[in-house]
Design a protein around this motif. Structure first.
Motif, PDB file in Angstrom:
ATOM      1  N   GLU B  15       0.837  -1.204   0.000  1.00  0.00           N
ATOM      2  CA  GLU B  15       0.000   0.000   0.000  1.00  0.00           C
ATOM      3  C   GLU B  15       0.874   1.256   0.000  1.00  0.00           C
ATOM      4  OE1 GLU B  15      -2.527   0.250   3.419  1.00  0.00           O
ATOM      5  OE2 GLU B  15      -3.567   2.053   2.701  1.00  0.00           O
ATOM      6  N   GLY B  16       0.489   2.235  -0.825  1.00  0.00           N
ATOM      7  CA  GLY B  16       1.230   3.486  -0.894  1.00  0.00           C
ATOM      8  C   GLY B  16       2.299   3.510  -1.970  1.00  0.00           C
ATOM      9  N   ARG B  17       2.705   2.333  -2.428  1.00  0.00           N
ATOM     10  CA  ARG B  17       3.742   2.271  -3.461  1.00  0.00           C
ATOM     11  C   ARG B  17       3.096   2.321  -4.853  1.00  0.00           C
ATOM     12  NH1 ARG B  17       8.439   0.401  -0.774  1.00  0.00           N
ATOM     13  NH2 ARG B  17       9.544   0.994  -2.672  1.00  0.00           N
ATOM     14  N   ILE B  18       3.929   2.327  -5.872  1.00  0.00           N
ATOM     15  CA  ILE B  18       3.439   2.361  -7.246  1.00  0.00           C
ATOM     16  C   ILE B  18       3.167   0.947  -7.749  1.00  0.00           C
ATOM     17  CG2 ILE B  18       5.782   2.364  -8.179  1.00  0.00           C
ATOM     18  CD1 ILE B  18       4.724   4.108 -10.499  1.00  0.00           C
ATOM     19  N   SER B  19       2.059   0.784  -8.457  1.00  0.00           N
ATOM     20  CA  SER B  19       1.771  -0.457  -9.173  1.00  0.00           C
ATOM     21  C   SER B  19       1.963  -0.172 -10.659  1.00  0.00           C
ATOM     22  CB  SER B  19       0.337  -0.911  -8.936  1.00  0.00           C
ATOM     23  OG  SER B  19       0.110  -1.255  -7.594  1.00  0.00           O
ATOM     24  N   ILE B  20       2.682  -1.047 -11.332  1.00  0.00           N
ATOM     25  CA  ILE B  20       2.890  -0.917 -12.777  1.00  0.00           C
ATOM     26  C   ILE B  20       2.440  -2.204 -13.447  1.00  0.00           C
ATOM     27  CG2 ILE B  20       4.537  -0.536 -14.642  1.00  0.00           C
ATOM     28  CD1 ILE B  20       6.277   1.006 -12.663  1.00  0.00           C
ATOM     29  N   LEU B  21       1.403  -2.068 -14.264  1.00  0.00           N
ATOM     30  CA  LEU B  21       0.892  -3.220 -14.998  1.00  0.00           C
ATOM     31  C   LEU B  21       1.227  -3.027 -16.461  1.00  0.00           C
ATOM     32  CD1 LEU B  21      -1.493  -2.375 -12.677  1.00  0.00           C
ATOM     33  CD2 LEU B  21      -2.165  -4.675 -13.351  1.00  0.00           C
ATOM     34  N   ASN B  22       1.701  -4.088 -17.088  1.00  0.00           N
ATOM     35  CA  ASN B  22       2.187  -3.998 -18.454  1.00  0.00           C
ATOM     36  C   ASN B  22       1.342  -4.785 -19.438  1.00  0.00           C
ATOM     37  OD1 ASN B  22       4.678  -2.423 -18.032  1.00  0.00           O
ATOM     38  ND2 ASN B  22       5.293  -4.187 -16.798  1.00  0.00           N
ATOM     39  N   CYS B  23       1.406  -4.335 -20.689  1.00  0.00           N
ATOM     40  CA  CYS B  23       0.606  -4.957 -21.743  1.00  0.00           C
ATOM     41  C   CYS B  23       1.364  -4.788 -23.056  1.00  0.00           C
ATOM     42  CB  CYS B  23      -0.757  -4.271 -21.812  1.00  0.00           C
ATOM     43  SG  CYS B  23      -1.873  -4.893 -23.068  1.00  0.00           S
ATOM     44  N   ASP B  24       1.470  -5.849 -23.831  1.00  0.00           N
ATOM     45  CA  ASP B  24       2.112  -5.798 -25.139  1.00  0.00           C
ATOM     46  C   ASP B  24       1.121  -6.214 -26.212  1.00  0.00           C
ATOM     47  OD1 ASP B  24       4.638  -7.065 -23.231  1.00  0.00           O
ATOM     48  OD2 ASP B  24       4.981  -5.248 -24.418  1.00  0.00           O
ATOM     49  N   TYR B  25       1.267  -5.656 -27.392  1.00  0.00           N
ATOM     50  CA  TYR B  25       0.379  -6.014 -28.488  1.00  0.00           C
ATOM     51  C   TYR B  25       1.177  -6.224 -29.762  1.00  0.00           C
ATOM     52  CZ  TYR B  25       0.604  -1.013 -29.704  1.00  0.00           C
ATOM     53  OH  TYR B  25       1.021   0.258 -30.041  1.00  0.00           O
ATOM     54  N   THR B  26       0.565  -6.946 -30.681  1.00  0.00           N
ATOM     55  CA  THR B  26       1.284  -7.259 -31.917  1.00  0.00           C
ATOM     56  C   THR B  26       0.647  -6.618 -33.146  1.00  0.00           C
ATOM     57  OG1 THR B  26      -0.010  -9.296 -32.140  1.00  0.00           O
ATOM     58  CG2 THR B  26       2.119  -9.467 -31.016  1.00  0.00           C
ATOM     59  N   ASN B  27      -0.611  -6.231 -33.049  1.00  0.00           N
ATOM     60  CA  ASN B  27      -1.337  -5.730 -34.213  1.00  0.00           C
ATOM     61  C   ASN B  27      -1.136  -4.225 -34.362  1.00  0.00           C
ATOM     62  OD1 ASN B  27      -3.226  -5.024 -36.162  1.00  0.00           O
ATOM     63  ND2 ASN B  27      -4.842  -6.291 -35.316  1.00  0.00           N
ATOM     64  N   SER B  28      -0.489  -3.811 -35.418  1.00  0.00           N
ATOM     65  CA  SER B  28      -0.211  -2.383 -35.620  1.00  0.00           C
ATOM     66  C   SER B  28      -1.461  -1.602 -36.019  1.00  0.00           C
ATOM     67  CB  SER B  28       0.869  -2.202 -36.685  1.00  0.00           C
ATOM     68  OG  SER B  28       0.455  -2.809 -37.887  1.00  0.00           O
ATOM     69  N   MET B  29      -2.569  -2.312 -36.260  1.00  0.00           N
ATOM     70  CA  MET B  29      -3.813  -1.636 -36.611  1.00  0.00           C
ATOM     71  C   MET B  29      -4.606  -1.200 -35.379  1.00  0.00           C
ATOM     72  SD  MET B  29      -3.459  -1.641 -39.749  1.00  0.00           S
ATOM     73  CE  MET B  29      -5.000  -0.931 -40.299  1.00  0.00           C
ATOM     74  N   PHE B  30      -4.174  -1.594 -34.214  1.00  0.00           N
ATOM     75  CA  PHE B  30      -4.832  -1.120 -32.996  1.00  0.00           C
ATOM     76  C   PHE B  30      -4.626   0.386 -32.861  1.00  0.00           C
ATOM     77  CE2 PHE B  30      -6.264  -5.034 -31.881  1.00  0.00           C
ATOM     78  CZ  PHE B  30      -5.383  -5.931 -31.298  1.00  0.00           C
ATOM     79  N   ASP B  31      -5.716   1.118 -32.589  1.00  0.00           N
ATOM     80  CA  ASP B  31      -5.556   2.564 -32.525  1.00  0.00           C
ATOM     81  C   ASP B  31      -6.169   3.191 -31.276  1.00  0.00           C
ATOM     82  OD1 ASP B  31      -8.107   3.213 -35.085  1.00  0.00           O
ATOM     83  OD2 ASP B  31      -8.179   2.176 -33.174  1.00  0.00           O
ATOM     84  N   TYR B  32      -6.694   2.360 -30.394  1.00  0.00           N
ATOM     85  CA  TYR B  32      -7.283   2.902 -29.173  1.00  0.00           C
ATOM     86  C   TYR B  32      -7.175   1.827 -28.118  1.00  0.00           C
ATOM     87  CZ  TYR B  32     -10.750   5.459 -26.335  1.00  0.00           C
ATOM     88  OH  TYR B  32     -11.387   6.163 -25.348  1.00  0.00           O
ATOM     89  N   PHE B  33      -6.679   2.212 -26.935  1.00  0.00           N
ATOM     90  CA  PHE B  33      -6.367   1.227 -25.903  1.00  0.00           C
ATOM     91  C   PHE B  33      -7.088   1.581 -24.608  1.00  0.00           C
ATOM     92  CE2 PHE B  33      -3.048  -0.696 -28.415  1.00  0.00           C
ATOM     93  CZ  PHE B  33      -2.656   0.338 -29.246  1.00  0.00           C
ATOM     94  N   LEU B  34      -7.505   0.555 -23.891  1.00  0.00           N
ATOM     95  CA  LEU B  34      -8.274   0.768 -22.666  1.00  0.00           C
ATOM     96  C   LEU B  34      -7.767  -0.168 -21.574  1.00  0.00           C
ATOM     97  CD1 LEU B  34     -10.404   0.272 -25.320  1.00  0.00           C
ATOM     98  CD2 LEU B  34     -11.906   1.456 -23.747  1.00  0.00           C
ATOM     99  N   TRP B  35      -7.974   0.245 -20.354  1.00  0.00           N
ATOM    100  CA  TRP B  35      -7.756  -0.616 -19.191  1.00  0.00           C
ATOM    101  C   TRP B  35      -9.084  -0.786 -18.470  1.00  0.00           C
ATOM    102  CZ3 TRP B  35      -3.488  -3.368 -17.841  1.00  0.00           C
ATOM    103  CH2 TRP B  35      -2.273  -3.026 -18.457  1.00  0.00           C
ATOM    104  N   TYR B  36      -9.346  -2.031 -18.068  1.00  0.00           N
ATOM    105  CA  TYR B  36     -10.529  -2.360 -17.305  1.00  0.00           C
ATOM    106  C   TYR B  36     -10.091  -2.998 -15.994  1.00  0.00           C
ATOM    107  CZ  TYR B  36     -13.770  -1.661 -21.215  1.00  0.00           C
ATOM    108  OH  TYR B  36     -14.530  -1.114 -22.212  1.00  0.00           O
ATOM    109  N   LYS B  37     -10.921  -2.794 -14.975  1.00  0.00           N
ATOM    110  CA  LYS B  37     -10.683  -3.406 -13.670  1.00  0.00           C
ATOM    111  C   LYS B  37     -11.841  -4.366 -13.391  1.00  0.00           C
ATOM    112  CE  LYS B  37     -11.133  -0.923  -9.737  1.00  0.00           C
ATOM    113  NZ  LYS B  37     -10.715   0.024  -8.656  1.00  0.00           N
ATOM    114  N   LYS B  38     -11.514  -5.515 -12.815  1.00  0.00           N
ATOM    115  CA  LYS B  38     -12.575  -6.497 -12.555  1.00  0.00           C
ATOM    116  C   LYS B  38     -12.448  -7.051 -11.137  1.00  0.00           C
ATOM    117  CE  LYS B  38     -14.670 -10.763 -14.115  1.00  0.00           C
ATOM    118  NZ  LYS B  38     -14.796 -11.228 -12.715  1.00  0.00           N
ATOM    119  N   TYR B  39     -13.549  -6.908 -10.391  1.00  0.00           N
ATOM    120  CA  TYR B  39     -13.657  -7.542  -9.078  1.00  0.00           C
ATOM    121  C   TYR B  39     -14.356  -8.889  -9.247  1.00  0.00           C
ATOM    122  CZ  TYR B  39     -12.585  -2.968  -7.000  1.00  0.00           C
ATOM    123  OH  TYR B  39     -11.984  -1.786  -6.636  1.00  0.00           O
ATOM    124  N   PRO B  40     -14.143  -9.812  -8.297  1.00  0.00           N
ATOM    125  CA  PRO B  40     -14.817 -11.120  -8.370  1.00  0.00           C
ATOM    126  C   PRO B  40     -16.334 -10.970  -8.449  1.00  0.00           C
ATOM    127  CG  PRO B  40     -13.117 -11.155  -6.686  1.00  0.00           C
ATOM    128  CD  PRO B  40     -13.229  -9.726  -7.145  1.00  0.00           C
TER     129      PRO B  40
END
Lengths: 113, 112
Positions: B15-40
């Motif tokens: 708690e209090g520290r930085i969280s860094i979540l990473n994501c890589d993609y391969t399709n150069s046609m992607f032009d808009y990116f989103l992050w979603y959060k999911k609880y159980p």
């Protein structure tokens, strides 16, 4: 507060039975998506509708799955016959337009024994 | 073949520290990116997005960075809070909305 409504929340059925999952998208949204969440695959796209017309269902096993939008307020996903490997959580999501955030329902947890 | 990959299935942060979540993609046609959060037992909820014409977007404690040349995006949460504990999915739109593809998710645990 507008939200996507999915029914039922839970479904347990025996192999070979038909399963129908329902989704009420947010009023005014013109895109509807069906996703399946499994432990291994994350969120898999099954089907995608725009203005009630199916645009992509390449992620869906065609021989047993079907997706429809009888009207703008209802989307359905049917599995017939169901198999144990279909056990997963199925999410419906709707959006106002492309490249905008989707709003998800709380999912239908399907267990096929 | 997964076009959007989240290579870390889980991340634990104090708690209090930085969280860094990473994501890589391969399709150069992607032009808009989103992050979603999911609880159980709930559906994913939208968190933050970024267009391919930008390299950074900030919303409160959440910042998304996009490196198009590396086909990489990351989500920074500062400071992390126990309520941030959830599964985070990155997602990408292709060609102004023909397809929204999700990564496999990263489970973030923020310890008090």
């Amino acid at each position: 507060d507008a939200r996507v409504t999915q029914t039922p929340r839970h479904k347990v059925t025996e192999m070979g039975q038909e399963v129908t999952m329902r989704c009420q998208p947010i009023l005014g949204h013109n895109t509807v998506f069906w996703y399946r969440q499994t432990m291994m695959q994350g969120l898999e796209l099954l089907a995608y509708f725009r203005n009630r017309a199916p645009l992509d269902d390449s992620g869906m096993p065609k021989d047993r799955f079907s997706a429809e939008m009888p009207d703008a307020t209802l989307a359905t996903l049917k599995i017939q016959p169901s198999e144990p490997r279909d056990s997963a959580v199925y999410f419906c999501a709707s959006g106002l337009e492309e490249s905008s955030p989707l709003h998800f329902g709380n999912g239908t947890r399907l267990t096929v024994t | 073949d997964q076009q959007v990959k989240q290579n870390s299935p889980s991340l634990s942060v104090q708690e209090g520290r930085i969280s860094i979540l990473n994501c890589d993609y391969t399709n150069s046609m992607f032009d808009y990116f989103l992050w979603y959060k999911k609880y159980p037992a709930e559906g994913p909820t939208f968190l933050i997005s970024i267009s391919s014409i930008k390299d950074k977007n900030e919303d409160g404690r959440f910042t998304v960075f996009l490196n198009k040349s590396a086909k990489h995006l990351s989500l920074h949460i500062v400071p992390s809070q126990p309520g941030d504990s959830a599964v985070y999915f990155c997602a990408a739109w292709e060609n102004a909305g023909n397809m929204l593809t999700f990564g496999g998710g990263t489970r973030l645990m923020v310890k008090p």
